[in-house]
Scaffold this active site. Structure first.
Site, PDB file in Angstrom:
ATOM      1  N   TYR A 236       1.168 -10.770   5.432  1.00 38.15           N
ATOM      2  CA  TYR A 236       0.097  -9.812   5.088  1.00 38.15           C
ATOM      3  C   TYR A 236      -0.239  -8.988   6.313  1.00 38.15           C
ATOM      4  CZ  TYR A 236      -4.545  -7.974   4.066  1.00 38.15           C
ATOM      5  OH  TYR A 236      -5.615  -7.137   3.892  1.00 38.15           O
TER       6      TYR A 236
ATOM      7  N   GLU B 248      -3.231  -1.301   3.433  1.00 36.29           N
ATOM      8  CA  GLU B 248      -3.045  -2.740   3.241  1.00 36.29           C
ATOM      9  C   GLU B 248      -1.663  -2.994   2.657  1.00 36.29           C
ATOM     10  OE1 GLU B 248      -5.533  -6.419   1.226  1.00 36.29           O
ATOM     11  OE2 GLU B 248      -5.488  -4.497   0.182  1.00 36.29           O
TER      12      GLU B 248
END
Length: 432
Positions: free
Chosen positions: A153, A241
């Protein structure tokens, strides 16, 4: 129940498009819903990344089944993924009214892509996030399917506590990042970016190592991180993101899925980006309101709320609920309001057939109450308002505003405070 209704309204009213903002503290990540109006489809976000040198899967976009078939052939990939392009989540488990199940399909046969696209395009896809009738699919993305051996991530976002951009990463990607932060906070890594220096090489390499990339992949991941920061600046993003930022078995670092939030205040210099805004899945009244710098939120009741400020809007909804009424919507004027905006606001509120009364609740700090009063009088006359109208005004130039309304000769019910206004609005409906 009142609180939950207000929260629902606030979340919807202050959302980004289908994305949410991350705030970083020492031990946790918290999602909040920012005021963002730009909605981009998946392929549009991938194109922005691609244009900034970020590695993404090879893909094409198609509007017809024949175009999808041709795109699948041009890819020359071992495996192909076909994705319906809608803003709502849950596509993989969605259902089309054509009978096809799933808005995401994998296949090794290009011919199958054409057949599947024919059952997607022009048909409504219903997921857990769409309206009951679903959303019509007008575009599909035909992409190279890649295996992922490692999922991480990575995000870049604006963080107030750091007065600027911050990198956040975790070796635990492909899952809900809030859950990772809650259960294993030691796996969340943060790097504060100096806005003047940008992402330094040592920062990018350290983040890549913390994400678990090793050897040549560490340098490759660091390069992707720097390119993502270049994109962040280039498009005036508030958040980029990537989940997952992954590694393929062939040793390539790829951004498989990304969400980008944009600063709506930068629209004047990001015209090309904002021109991509897809409003097809938005409430038409919300879209129309945004043209006039108004924030409109549709709810399920029958009392329209005309306010200035999200906090006052939530309080108004709660007080109406407390006195047995149900808000039909609320419309937030904001600060620098003009008379024409008041007129447009009434036009939008009365366009909802559920509305049986209108409650105006304005606290004039920046807002001049006299402007509101003149706008209300004009709207009532020109729109021939046929539902009860309750008005509570307080603040700047309020005495002049009250004079304008009292001398207008219009059937307007004045209220002394919010509680009084809510009671009168609910009572007005009960009398009908």
């Amino acid at each position: 129940m009142a609180a939950s209704m207000a929260c629902q309204a606030a979340v919807r009213g202050l959302r980004a498009a289908s994305t949410k903002q991350l705030l970083v503290s020492r031990n946790q990540l918290v999602r909040v819903s920012p005021r963002r109006w730009l909605n981009l489809q998946e392929y549009q976000s991938k194109k922005l990344m691609q244009d900034s040198g970020v590695t993404v899967q090879h893909f094409f976009v198609a509007d017809t089944a024949s175009e999808a078939l041709e795109a699948a052939k041009r890819l020359k990939a071992k495996e192909i993924v076909l994705k319906a392009q809608i803003l709502a989540g849950g596509r993989g488990k969605g259902v089309f009214d054509s009978g096809l199940k799933g808005g995401v399909h994998l296949t090794k046969d290009p011919a199958v892509v054409g057949e599947l696209a024919g059952k997607m395009l022009g048909f409504n896809l219903t997921t857990k996030q769409t309206p009951k009738e679903g959303v019509k699919v007008k575009t599909v993305m035909v992409a190279e399917a890649l295996d992922i051996s490692t999922e991480t991530y990575f995000a870049i976002l604006m963080d107030r506590s750091c007065n600027g951009p911050v990198m956040v990463g975790s070796p635990q990607g492909g899952v809900d990042i809030e859950e990772v932060a809650a259960t294993t906070p030691e796996l969340i890594f943060k790097e504060v970016i100096d806005i003047f220096e940008g992402v330094r090489d040592d920062q990018a390499l350290r983040m890549a190592a913390n994400l678990g990339f090793k050897g040549p992949l560490e340098r490759q991941a660091a390069d992707q991180i720097k390119r993502l920061y270049d994109l962040f600046l280039k498009v005036d993003a508030t958040q980029v993101e990537v989940n997952p930022l992954g590694e393929t078995p062939e040793g390539q670092v790829v951004c498989f899925d990304a969400k980008i939030n944009f600063d709506d205040n930068a629209e004047f210099r990001q015209k090309a980006v904002f021109a991509m805004d897809d409003t097809a899945e938005s409430d038409p009244l919300e879209t129309e309101a945004a043209k006039y710098d108004l924030k409109y939120i549709g709810l399920d009741g029958n009392i329209a709320c005309f306010v200035n400020g999200a906090g006052l809007a939530m309080a108004t909804c709660d007080i109406i609920d407390l006195h047995g009424g149900k808000p039909a919507n609320f419309l937030d004027l904001g600060g620098g309001v003009k008379e024409n905006q008041v007129y447009v606001a009434f036009k939008l509120l009365t366009a909802d057939p559920k509305v049986e009364a209108i409650l105006v609740n304005i606290f004039g700090g920046i807002v001049n109450c006299a402007i509101i009063a003149n706008g209300i009088a004009k709207a009532c006359r020109e729109l021939e308002l046929k539902v009860p109208l309750v008005v509570r005004l307080e603040g700047t130039n309020v005495q002049e505003a009250k004079r304008i309304l009292s001398e207008s000769g219009l059937p307007i019910t004045s209220a002394s405070d919010l509680d009084d206004a809510a009671k009168k609005a609910v009572a007005a409906i009960a009398k009908k």
